[in-house]
Design a protein around this motif. Structure first.
Motif, short mmCIF file in Angstrom:
data_model
loop_
_atom_site.label_atom_id
_atom_site.label_comp_id
_atom_site.label_asym_id
_atom_site.label_seq_id
_atom_site.Cartn_x
_atom_site.Cartn_y
_atom_site.Cartn_z
N MET A 1 0.80 -1.17 0.08
CA MET A 1 0.00 0.06 0.12
C MET A 1 0.83 1.28 0.05
N GLN A 2 0.65 2.10 -0.99
CA GLN A 2 1.50 3.21 -1.11
C GLN A 2 1.00 4.38 -0.24
N SER A 3 1.95 5.13 0.51
CA SER A 3 1.58 6.10 1.20
C SER A 3 2.47 7.45 0.92
N PRO A 4 1.70 8.63 1.08
CA PRO A 4 2.61 9.67 0.82
C PRO A 4 3.87 9.93 1.70
N SER A 5 4.87 10.29 1.11
CA SER A 5 6.17 10.43 2.07
C SER A 5 6.60 11.82 1.47
N THR A 6 7.77 12.27 2.10
CA THR A 6 8.45 13.30 1.60
C THR A 6 9.02 13.13 0.28
N SER A 7 9.17 11.97 -0.39
CA SER A 7 9.72 11.99 -1.68
C SER A 7 8.53 12.12 -2.61
N VAL A 8 7.24 11.77 -2.15
CA VAL A 8 6.32 12.34 -3.06
C VAL A 8 5.57 13.68 -2.83
N VAL A 9 5.50 13.91 -1.51
CA VAL A 9 5.16 15.37 -1.05
C VAL A 9 6.63 16.10 -0.92
N SER A 10 6.70 17.25 -1.80
CA SER A 10 7.99 17.83 -1.88
C SER A 10 8.21 18.71 -0.72
N LEU A 11 9.30 18.81 -0.05
CA LEU A 11 9.75 19.64 1.10
C LEU A 11 9.26 21.33 0.62
N ASP A 12 9.43 21.54 -0.59
CA ASP A 12 9.21 22.70 -0.90
C ASP A 12 7.66 23.15 -0.73
N LEU A 13 6.84 22.01 -1.38
CA LEU A 13 5.52 22.14 -1.10
C LEU A 13 5.22 22.36 0.29
N ILE A 14 5.63 21.47 1.39
CA ILE A 14 5.29 21.66 2.51
C ILE A 14 5.79 23.08 3.10
N ARG A 15 7.01 23.32 2.95
CA ARG A 15 7.30 25.01 3.27
C ARG A 15 6.40 25.98 2.77
N ALA A 16 6.03 25.93 1.50
CA ALA A 16 5.23 26.88 0.99
C ALA A 16 3.85 26.73 1.69
N ALA A 17 3.44 25.69 2.09
CA ALA A 17 2.13 25.55 2.74
C ALA A 17 2.35 26.02 4.13
N GLN A 18 3.37 25.91 4.70
CA GLN A 18 3.77 26.26 6.26
C GLN A 18 3.85 27.90 6.11
N GLN A 58 -6.94 19.34 11.38
CA GLN A 58 -5.98 19.53 12.19
C GLN A 58 -4.63 19.80 11.59
N VAL A 59 -4.44 18.97 10.60
CA VAL A 59 -3.17 19.38 9.81
C VAL A 59 -3.33 20.60 9.33
N PHE A 60 -4.42 21.11 8.78
CA PHE A 60 -4.37 22.32 8.22
C PHE A 60 -4.16 23.78 9.36
N GLY A 61 -4.60 23.35 10.46
CA GLY A 61 -4.59 24.30 11.41
C GLY A 61 -3.17 24.27 12.14
N ASP A 62 -2.55 23.09 12.16
CA ASP A 62 -1.37 23.03 12.98
C ASP A 62 0.08 23.02 12.15
N LEU A 63 -0.21 23.06 10.52
CA LEU A 63 1.11 22.80 10.05
C LEU A 63 1.99 23.64 10.36
N ARG A 64 1.92 24.81 10.49
CA ARG A 64 2.96 25.97 10.84
C ARG A 64 3.76 25.39 12.04
N SER A 65 3.30 24.66 12.71
CA SER A 65 3.88 24.13 14.23
C SER A 65 4.98 22.99 13.83
N LEU A 66 4.74 22.34 12.65
CA LEU A 66 5.58 21.26 12.46
C LEU A 66 7.01 21.76 11.86
N ARG A 67 8.13 21.53 13.15
CA ARG A 67 9.38 21.99 13.09
C ARG A 67 10.14 21.59 12.01
N ASP A 68 10.05 20.22 11.56
CA ASP A 68 10.73 19.25 10.34
C ASP A 68 9.74 18.96 9.29
#
Length: 171
Positions: A1-18, A58-68
């Protein structure tokens, strides 16, 4: 079963969302939604969609608090698992309070339906450990951490859950 990982979800996308980029946040949540839905649906069963929605909120509301940003996958899995267990427990209490409510049965011989029927008989904690270990492939330490219990507790829950599943599957 495939799940998202930082290789699928880019770090740049995460940082932009944050950083508040609404398009990046929308894309990130769209990428995570199917995976979160599978986790929540496997644990919370009929309450899975509600649990998945709460987890994504919760992910939407708390994503900015994700340090890494590289830790996104584990962080989201923990949120989804916690919400799924909470919703499953609420459903179970509701069912116990309403004796007229029956668990729907099906005559469909499909394997997926049979597995779901057996999963419905397990308590939410047993479903959670089975999903984390057997579907998500987490180690005992990782599953214990996700469930916020001691490794020995996770190990004994897994043993009891697998035993209960096998017993109910064969009957």
């Amino acid at each position: 079963m495939q799940s998202p990982s930082t290789s699928v979800v880019s770090l740049d996308l995460i940082r932009a969302a944050q950083a508040g980029d609404t398009l990046a946040m929308s894309r990130l949540l769209d990428d995570l939604a199917p995976w979160v839905g599978r986790i929540c649906g496997s644990i919370a069963l009929d309450a899975g969609p509600d649990a998945a929605q709460e987890a994504l909120i919760q992910v939407f509301g708390d994503l900015r608090s994700l340090r890494d940003p590289a830790a996104l996958r584990g962080w989201v899995r923990r949120i989804a698992t916690r919400e799924a267990v909470r919703h499953a427990q609420r459903e179970r209490r509701s069912a116990e309070l309403d004796p007229a409510r029956e668990i729907p049965t099906t005559d469909d011989p499909g394997l997926r339906v049979d597995v779901r029927r057996v999963l419905e008989t397990l308590n939410p904690e047993q479903r959670a450990i089975l999903v984390l270990r057997d579907l998500e492939g987490l180690s005992e330490d990782e599953a214990a951490s996700q469930l916020d219990v001691a490794k020995g507790t996770a190990k004994s829950r897994l043993h009891r859950a697998r035993t209960a599943f096998r017993k109910r599957w064969s009957s």
